[in-house]
Motif scaffolding. Structure first.
Motif, PDB file in Angstrom:
ATOM      1  N   HIS A  41     -38.757 -11.085  10.312  1.00 17.43           N
ATOM      2  CA  HIS A  41     -38.365 -12.338  10.308  1.00 17.43           C
ATOM      3  C   HIS A  41     -38.547 -13.201  11.348  1.00 17.43           C
ATOM      4  CE1 HIS A  41     -36.351 -11.640   6.504  1.00 17.43           C
ATOM      5  NE2 HIS A  41     -35.942 -10.388   6.737  1.00 17.43           N
ATOM      6  N   ASP A  42     -38.575 -12.824  12.819  1.00 13.33           N
ATOM      7  CA  ASP A  42     -38.799 -13.597  13.996  1.00 13.33           C
ATOM      8  C   ASP A  42     -40.379 -13.683  14.335  1.00 13.33           C
ATOM      9  OD1 ASP A  42     -35.977 -14.532  14.322  1.00 13.33           O
ATOM     10  OD2 ASP A  42     -35.686 -12.372  14.390  1.00 13.33           O
ATOM     11  N   GLY A  44     -42.306 -13.015  12.280  1.00 12.01           N
ATOM     12  CA  GLY A  44     -42.846 -13.451  11.070  1.00 12.01           C
ATOM     13  C   GLY A  44     -42.978 -14.803  10.946  1.00 12.01           C
ATOM     14  N   SER A  45     -42.161 -15.669  11.756  1.00 11.53           N
ATOM     15  CA  SER A  45     -42.230 -16.921  11.434  1.00 11.53           C
ATOM     16  C   SER A  45     -43.485 -17.521  12.035  1.00 11.53           C
ATOM     17  CB  SER A  45     -40.881 -17.721  12.366  1.00 11.53           C
ATOM     18  OG  SER A  45     -41.131 -17.570  13.640  1.00 11.53           O
ATOM     19  N   CYS A  46     -44.157 -16.898  12.868  1.00 11.91           N
ATOM     20  CA  CYS A  46     -45.634 -17.400  13.175  1.00 11.91           C
ATOM     21  C   CYS A  46     -46.761 -16.438  12.837  1.00 11.91           C
ATOM     22  CB  CYS A  46     -45.635 -17.391  14.779  1.00 11.91           C
ATOM     23  SG  CYS A  46     -45.164 -18.855  15.571  1.00 11.91           S
ATOM     24  N   GLY A  48     -46.272 -14.564   9.999  1.00 12.10           N
ATOM     25  CA  GLY A  48     -46.240 -14.409   8.507  1.00 12.10           C
ATOM     26  C   GLY A  48     -45.403 -13.129   8.251  1.00 12.10           C
ATOM     27  N   MET A  49     -44.464 -13.246   7.489  1.00 12.43           N
ATOM     28  CA  MET A  49     -43.745 -12.156   7.135  1.00 12.43           C
ATOM     29  C   MET A  49     -44.278 -10.936   6.554  1.00 12.43           C
ATOM     30  SD  MET A  49     -40.106 -12.617   4.954  1.00 12.43           S
ATOM     31  CE  MET A  49     -41.245 -12.588   3.308  1.00 12.43           C
ATOM     32  N   LYS A  52     -49.713 -11.404   7.866  1.00 13.11           N
ATOM     33  CA  LYS A  52     -51.220 -11.874   7.426  1.00 13.11           C
ATOM     34  C   LYS A  52     -51.545 -13.032   8.408  1.00 13.11           C
ATOM     35  CE  LYS A  52     -51.339 -10.311   2.792  1.00 13.11           C
ATOM     36  NZ  LYS A  52     -50.800 -10.780   1.603  1.00 13.11           N
ATOM     37  N   GLY A  53     -50.670 -13.421   9.133  1.00 11.59           N
ATOM     38  CA  GLY A  53     -51.077 -14.672  10.014  1.00 11.59           C
ATOM     39  C   GLY A  53     -50.548 -15.750   9.816  1.00 11.59           C
ATOM     40  N   GLY A  54     -50.287 -16.612  10.597  1.00 14.72           N
ATOM     41  CA  GLY A  54     -49.927 -18.005  10.169  1.00 14.72           C
ATOM     42  C   GLY A  54     -50.371 -18.953  11.190  1.00 14.72           C
ATOM     43  N   LEU A  55     -49.456 -19.655  12.141  1.00 16.00           N
ATOM     44  CA  LEU A  55     -49.927 -20.266  13.255  1.00 16.00           C
ATOM     45  C   LEU A  55     -50.537 -19.103  14.399  1.00 16.00           C
ATOM     46  CD1 LEU A  55     -49.984 -23.526  13.699  1.00 16.00           C
ATOM     47  CD2 LEU A  55     -47.723 -23.221  15.069  1.00 16.00           C
ATOM     48  N   GLY A  56     -49.730 -18.147  14.184  1.00 13.96           N
ATOM     49  CA  GLY A  56     -50.177 -17.175  15.138  1.00 13.96           C
ATOM     50  C   GLY A  56     -51.355 -16.257  14.434  1.00 13.96           C
ATOM     51  N   PRO A  84     -48.645 -20.673  21.869  1.00 17.26           N
ATOM     52  CA  PRO A  84     -46.982 -20.474  21.797  1.00 17.26           C
ATOM     53  C   PRO A  84     -46.649 -19.047  21.991  1.00 17.26           C
ATOM     54  CG  PRO A  84     -48.090 -21.765  20.023  1.00 17.26           C
ATOM     55  CD  PRO A  84     -49.286 -20.815  20.747  1.00 17.26           C
TER      56      PRO A  84
ATOM     57  N   ARG B  34     -36.796 -16.443   1.033  1.00 18.56           N
ATOM     58  CA  ARG B  34     -37.934 -15.916   1.667  1.00 18.56           C
ATOM     59  C   ARG B  34     -38.356 -14.990   1.622  1.00 18.56           C
ATOM     60  NH1 ARG B  34     -38.027 -14.606   7.028  1.00 18.56           N
ATOM     61  NH2 ARG B  34     -39.562 -16.300   7.592  1.00 18.56           N
ATOM     62  N   SER B  60     -42.385 -16.690   2.589  1.00 25.95           N
ATOM     63  CA  SER B  60     -41.651 -16.678   4.127  1.00 25.95           C
ATOM     64  C   SER B  60     -41.923 -17.907   4.984  1.00 25.95           C
ATOM     65  CB  SER B  60     -42.478 -15.473   4.937  1.00 25.95           C
ATOM     66  OG  SER B  60     -43.899 -15.651   5.098  1.00 25.95           O
ATOM     67  N   ARG B  78     -46.282 -19.593   1.729  1.00 33.90           N
ATOM     68  CA  ARG B  78     -47.315 -19.073   2.747  1.00 33.90           C
ATOM     69  C   ARG B  78     -48.580 -18.732   2.444  1.00 33.90           C
ATOM     70  NH1 ARG B  78     -47.854 -19.948   7.544  1.00 33.90           N
ATOM     71  NH2 ARG B  78     -45.906 -19.141   8.577  1.00 33.90           N
ATOM     72  N   ASN B 101     -53.822 -19.088   3.022  1.00 29.72           N
ATOM     73  CA  ASN B 101     -52.372 -19.346   4.052  1.00 29.72           C
ATOM     74  C   ASN B 101     -52.175 -20.620   4.205  1.00 29.72           C
ATOM     75  OD1 ASN B 101     -50.871 -18.911   6.427  1.00 29.72           O
ATOM     76  ND2 ASN B 101     -51.948 -16.967   7.013  1.00 29.72           N
ATOM     77  N   TYR B 119     -53.948 -23.269   6.602  1.00 30.11           N
ATOM     78  CA  TYR B 119     -54.339 -22.597   7.699  1.00 30.11           C
ATOM     79  C   TYR B 119     -55.679 -21.970   7.521  1.00 30.11           C
ATOM     80  CZ  TYR B 119     -49.956 -23.121  10.034  1.00 30.11           C
ATOM     81  OH  TYR B 119     -48.565 -23.207  10.835  1.00 30.11           O
ATOM     82  N   LYS B 149     -56.586 -25.003  11.663  1.00 33.05           N
ATOM     83  CA  LYS B 149     -55.532 -25.119  10.895  1.00 33.05           C
ATOM     84  C   LYS B 149     -54.696 -26.557  11.083  1.00 33.05           C
ATOM     85  CE  LYS B 149     -54.183 -20.531  12.417  1.00 33.05           C
ATOM     86  NZ  LYS B 149     -54.373 -19.953  14.073  1.00 33.05           N
ATOM     87  N   PHE B 211     -47.740 -28.701  21.346  1.00 33.26           N
ATOM     88  CA  PHE B 211     -47.130 -27.643  21.945  1.00 33.26           C
ATOM     89  C   PHE B 211     -47.812 -27.348  23.274  1.00 33.26           C
ATOM     90  CE2 PHE B 211     -46.269 -23.418  22.890  1.00 33.26           C
ATOM     91  CZ  PHE B 211     -44.960 -23.061  22.401  1.00 33.26           C
ATOM     92  N   LYS B 246     -38.871 -19.611  18.503  1.00 35.23           N
ATOM     93  CA  LYS B 246     -39.115 -20.297  17.154  1.00 35.23           C
ATOM     94  C   LYS B 246     -39.753 -21.827  17.324  1.00 35.23           C
ATOM     95  CE  LYS B 246     -37.501 -21.021  12.485  1.00 35.23           C
ATOM     96  NZ  LYS B 246     -38.722 -20.664  11.896  1.00 35.23           N
ATOM     97  N   ARG B 351     -29.617 -16.926   6.860  1.00 36.23           N
ATOM     98  CA  ARG B 351     -30.400 -15.935   6.340  1.00 36.23           C
ATOM     99  C   ARG B 351     -29.914 -14.450   6.619  1.00 36.23           C
ATOM    100  NH1 ARG B 351     -35.154 -15.125  10.100  1.00 36.23           N
ATOM    101  NH2 ARG B 351     -33.561 -13.887  11.290  1.00 36.23           N
TER     102      ARG B 351
END
Lengths: 112, 389
Positions: A41-42, A44-46, A48-49, A52-56, A84, B34, B60, B78, B101, B119, B149, B211, B246, B351
Motif C-alpha cells: 500500500h505505501d 505501492g503508491s509509487c 504500483g500495488m 508493476k511500476g507507476g511513477l517509480g 522521489p 483499491r 490501486s 492503474r 499502466n 505511464y 510518463k 518534484f 506519498k 483504508r
C-alpha cells in the motif's frame, strides 16, 4: 523455543515456503505482515500495488534480476537523490529492509 | 391487447435492469475499493450503499470522471483499464485495456471525448465517450526517441486538454476540435519532474507541481502565447526538504475567492497563493506533509489529509482566518476526501480500517459510516459539471 518456532513456521507458510529464513529470523511474523502491508500500500503508491511500476519503476523479480541485494537495500535505506524515492531509514531497520529486498527478489506472494 | 402485451413486456424488461424505480443520479457516487478491483455505488442523500461492481482490474491508483448526464462513470485504473460504469443499472457498460499502466484522465467540455494519461507506453489516448473507440493516440515523445510518463491531464475549454510530461519536464496542450487530428502545442523546459497538475474551474489556469525543484508552473490557457511561467519559485529557499512518503495530489485543488491553497512538497505546510498576481500570500503550518488540500464548495474551509506516517489525521482550515480550526483523527490511513455537492458533508475513506466515514462540515462531528474494502478515491457525480474534475 516453541514460542519462537511457531511464528517462524507461520512466516514460512505465509511466504509460500521459500522465505529467506536467515532474514526472517530477525523479523517477527507480525512485523513481516506489517511490512507486506506497507509494501503493497505505501511502496505501492509509487511502484504500483502489484509492483508493476507507476511513477517509480517496477519491483518485480525480473526487473530486479542482476541488481545486487546490497545496492537495493541501500536504495531503500537512503533513497535516490534526484528522484522521489525517499530514504526509509528511521522507519525501517536494516534487517527489515534486507528481508523486504529478499522478498522482492524472489517475488511477493499474492502481490495484487 | 396483442400490441400492448409485447410493449409492456419490453418495458418490464427494460426497467427490470434497474434495481429500483425511476430516479436521478445527482446524489450518486463511486467509491474505489483499491485492493479488490471493485467499486461501490453510493447515494449521499441517505448515506447508503446501493451496490458493488467487480472486475475493474487493478485500481490501486484510480480516478473517475462523469458523463454530462451524470449517468456514466469513466474509471481509470492503474493497469491501463478504462471502464465505463452505468450508475443506474449498476454494471459495466464498456471496458477497454488501453495501455499497460495509466494514472488518470479527463472528459472534454462537450462530453464527447474521454482522454487518458499513460505511464506505459507514455502518452495520451483519446476515446469516444459513447463507444470507447480509440480516436487519437498522442505519444509523449521527447529528446532522442524517448517516451515520457504523462501526468496531470486536465480538461479545459474549447475542447482542449493540457497535460505534463514527467520525465521530459514539458507541458503540452492538445486541441481536439477534430478528435482524430489533435493539434499539439508544446511548452519545453518548464522545470524538473512535474508530478501532478490542476486546472482552475474556469479552465484558464493550468498549474503543474514540480518534484525536482521548489516551485510550480503556470500556463494561462487564455494566453498560451505568453508561455509557461514559474510561480512560487524556490519556496523552500534552500532548506532541505523532508523525504516524501506519498506524492501530493493537486487535482481537486483548493481555491477560494482570493487564494489558492497548495500542498508544499516535502514540507509540513500549505502554501497560500494570491490568485490575482500568483505570488505567495502566506503559509499554514500543518501536522504533516499534505497529500490532498480540498476546498469546501463554498470556499470557506480547506480540508487536508497527510502522507505516511501522519495519515491518521485530517486538518480543517478556515479560509478567512487561515487558522487550523480542527485536527481530527478519523482512523488509520485516510486516503481521500470528497464533499457532497454543496459541501454540508464530507466523506473520508479510511483504508486500513475498511470504512468510509461521513462528517458534518459545520459541527465537524462524524455523522455516519459504512464498510468498504480498502477504500481509496470517492467521486460524486456532481463532478460532471465542473471543469477539471
Amino acid at each position: 523455543m516453541l514460542k519462537y518456532s511457531l511464528p517462524l513456521l507461520f512466516g514460512t507458510l505465509l511466504l509460500a515456503g521459500t522465505a529467506p529464513l536467515q532474514a526472517s529470523a530477525e523479523v517477527t511474523a507480525t512485523r513481516q505482515k506489517e511490512l507486506l502491508h506497507l509494501l503493497r500500500h505505501d511502496c505501492g503508491s509509487c511502484h504500483g500495488m502489484t509492483l508493476k511500476g507507476g511513477l517509480g519503476p517496477a519491483l518485480l523479480p525480473d526487473a530486479l534480476a542482476g541488481k545486487p541485494a546490497a545496492t537495493l537495500e541501500a536504495t531503500v535505506l537512503y533513497g535516490r537523490a534526484g528522484t522521489p524515492m525517499p530514504p526509509w531509514r528511521g522507519l525501517l531497520s536494516e534487517e527489515e529492509v534486507a528481508w523486504l529486498v529478499a522478498i522482492l527478489k524472489q517475488g511477493v506472494p499474492d502481490a495484487h | 391487447m396483442r400490441i400492448k402485451l409485447p410493449a409492456l413486456l419490453l418495458l418490464t424488461l427494460v426497467l427490470g435492469g434497474c434495481a429500483t424505480s425511476l430516479r436521478g443520479t445527482g446524489d450518486l457516487g463511486l467509491i474505489i475499493e483499491r485492493a479488490d478491483g471493485s467499486v461501490l455505488i453510493v447515494e449521499s442523500s441517505n448515506r447508503q450503499k446501493l451496490g458493488r461492481i467487480e472486475g475493474l482490474g487493478d485500481l490501486s491508483h484510480a480516478s473517475v470522471v462523469y458523463s454530462r448526464d451524470e449517468r456514466y462513470a469513466y474509471v481509470f485504473g492503474r493497469d491501463g483499464g478504462l471502464t465505463k460504469v452505468d450508475m443506474l443499472r449498476r454494471r459495466i457498460a464498456a471496458r477497454v485495456m488501453q495501455s499497460g499502466n495509466s494514472i488518470g484522465g479527463a472528459i472534454s467540455q462537450n462530453g464527447r471525448l474521454v482522454a487518458v494519461a499513460n505511464y506505459q507506453p507514455g502518452g495520451v489516448k483519446v476515446f469516444d465517450a459513447d463507444t470507447l473507440e480509440l480516436l487519437a493516440d498522442i505519444p509523449a515523445a521527447y529528446g532522442d526517441g524517448k517516451f515520457s510518463k504523462v501526468i496531470g491531464l486536465e480538461d479545459s475549454t474549447d475542447n482542449r486538454f493540457a497535460f505534463s510530461l514527467y520525465d521530459a519536464g514539458e507541458i503540452w496542450t492538445a486541441d481536439l476540435s477534430d478528435p482524430r487530428r489533435p493539434v499539439i502545442q508544446k511548452f519545453r523546459d518548464i522545470g524538473r519532474l512535474p508530478y501532478d497538475a490542476l486546472i482552475s474551474e474556469d479552465g484558464r489556469h493550468y498549474i503543474a507541481g514540480l518534484f525536482g525543484e521548489d516551485g510550480l508552473v503556470l500556463l494561462d490557457m487564455w494566453h498560451p502565447e505568453q508561455g509557461a511561467r514559474r510561480i512560487l519559485d524556490h519556496y523552500g529557499r534552500g532548506e532541505q526538504a523532508l523525504p516524501v512518503y506519498k506524492m501530493p495530489h493537486l487535482e481537486g485543488w483548493a481555491l477560494s475567492q482570493d487564494h489558492a491553497y497548495l500542498p508544499a512538497v516535502g514540507r509540513h505546510e500549505l502554501l497560500i497563493v494570491n490568485r490575482h498576481d500568483w505570488k505567495e500570500a502566506g503559509r499554514i503550518a500543518l501536522y504533516g506533509q499534505p497529500v490532498f488540500a480540498m476546498v469546501r464548495p463554498d470556499g470557506r474551509q480547506v480540508w487536508v489529509n497527510f502522507a505516511h506516517p501522519h495519515n491518521d489525521t485530517v486538518q480543517v482550515i478556515d479560509t478567512v482566518t487561515h487558522k487550523v480550526i480542527a485536527t481530527l483523527k478519523p482512523g488509520k490511513a485516510v486516503l481521500h476526501m470528497e464533499f457532497t455537492p454543496r459541501g454540508e458533508h464530507i466523506w473520508l475513506s479510511i483504508r486500513d480500517e475498511d470504512r468510509v466515514d461521513v462528517y458534518d462540515t459545520t459541527t465537524l462531528q462524524r455523522i455516519g459510516s459504512m464498510p468498504a474494502l480498502k477504500p481509496s478515491g470517492i467521486f460524486f457525480t456532481a463532478r460532471a459539471h465542473r471543469i477539471g474534475l
